[in-house]
Design an enzyme around this catalytic site. Structure first.
Site, short mmCIF file in Angstrom:
data_model
loop_
_atom_site.label_atom_id
_atom_site.label_comp_id
_atom_site.label_asym_id
_atom_site.label_seq_id
_atom_site.Cartn_x
_atom_site.Cartn_y
_atom_site.Cartn_z
N ASP A 39 0.83 -1.21 0.00
CA ASP A 39 0.00 0.00 0.00
C ASP A 39 0.86 1.26 0.00
O ASP A 39 0.45 2.31 0.50
CB ASP A 39 -0.95 0.00 1.21
N GLU A 40 2.05 1.17 -0.57
CA GLU A 40 2.96 2.31 -0.63
C GLU A 40 3.06 2.84 -2.05
O GLU A 40 3.27 2.08 -2.99
CB GLU A 40 4.34 1.91 -0.11
#
Length: 232
Positions: free
Chosen positions: A127-128
């Site tokens: 989720d980066e």
């Protein structure tokens, strides 16, 4: 007559020897050129490779484009790192991985819209995300506040349910840090992002973020950071 033969023979032998050498040398040259072309194509394909879920560039492709932006626009460029807050709860919740995938795809769309045609967005993993865009220093505070608000909007998942989302945002700019070195800017943006984790604010990195030590492989924030924008 005999002397003429003796003179011509060595010349002919040398010519034959040179010709014999030229054949493999020419072959190796052609092979080297072909190999170089194949490597160039492979690097280009790797650079253009897209994440199948979000459609964003991967780390290599993003880094190449981001470096071009920082080199070209200098102080008017901005490097931003984004990490979704409590994403594991969404991914492991009622909606499961389908809900998590929808949130990731929506985040990618929002970042792409925010970056505009003069920016590039990449998914670094999980989720980066990372963004590098041309943003004038005078508009930086407003644009970062808009980004925080945009990322905090609920995401509609399967069945029409709305999932609340939030993101931690860290940014770094050449005019503040005194460098256009992308690796330095990314390190500072990452540290700034973790300094403002779960605060609902974007954190603009200062020189102190360049030397922040890492904890468990990630950089830890320090006090005294500059915060910009508040999530809705």
């Amino acid at each position: 007559m005999a002397s003429t033969v003796r003179v011509q023979a060595p010349i002919g032998q040398r010519a034959l020897f040179i010709t014999t050498l030229a054949v493999p040398l020419t072959g190796w040259t052609v092979h080297a050129v072909s190999l170089h072309r194949k490597l160039t194509v492979a690097r280009r394909e790797l650079s253009d490779r897209r994440d199948p879920l979000t459609g964003l560039l991967g780390r290599d492709g993003y880094t190449t484009r981001a470096r071009q932006i920082t080199d070209r626009y200098g102080d008017s460029s901005l490097v931003v790192f984004v990490d979704l807050d409590r994403f594991k709860e969404i991914n492991d919740g009622r909606g499961g991985h389908a809900a998590g995938d929808r949130v990731l795809a929506a985040t990618a769309q929002r970042l792409t819209a925010w970056a505009g045609s003069r920016g590039v967005v990449g998914r670094l993993g999980g989720d980066e995300f990372a963004v590098t865009a041309r943003i004038a220093p005078a508009r930086r505070e407003l644009r970062l506040a808009q980004l925080v608000t945009l990322l905090a909007q609920p995401v509609e998942v399967d069945g029409g349910a709305l999932v609340d989302v939030a993101a931690s945002v860290g940014a770094a700019s050449p005019d503040v840090l005194g460098t256009t070195d992308l690796s330095v800017l990314q390190r500072a943006a990452d540290a700034a992002m973790y300094a403002g984790k779960h605060t609902g604010r974007a954190v603009l990195a200062g020189p102190q973020h360049i030397t922040v030590p890492s904890i468990n492989g990630r950089r830890a924030g320090r006090p005294g950071t500059s915060t910009l924008g508040r999530a809705a």
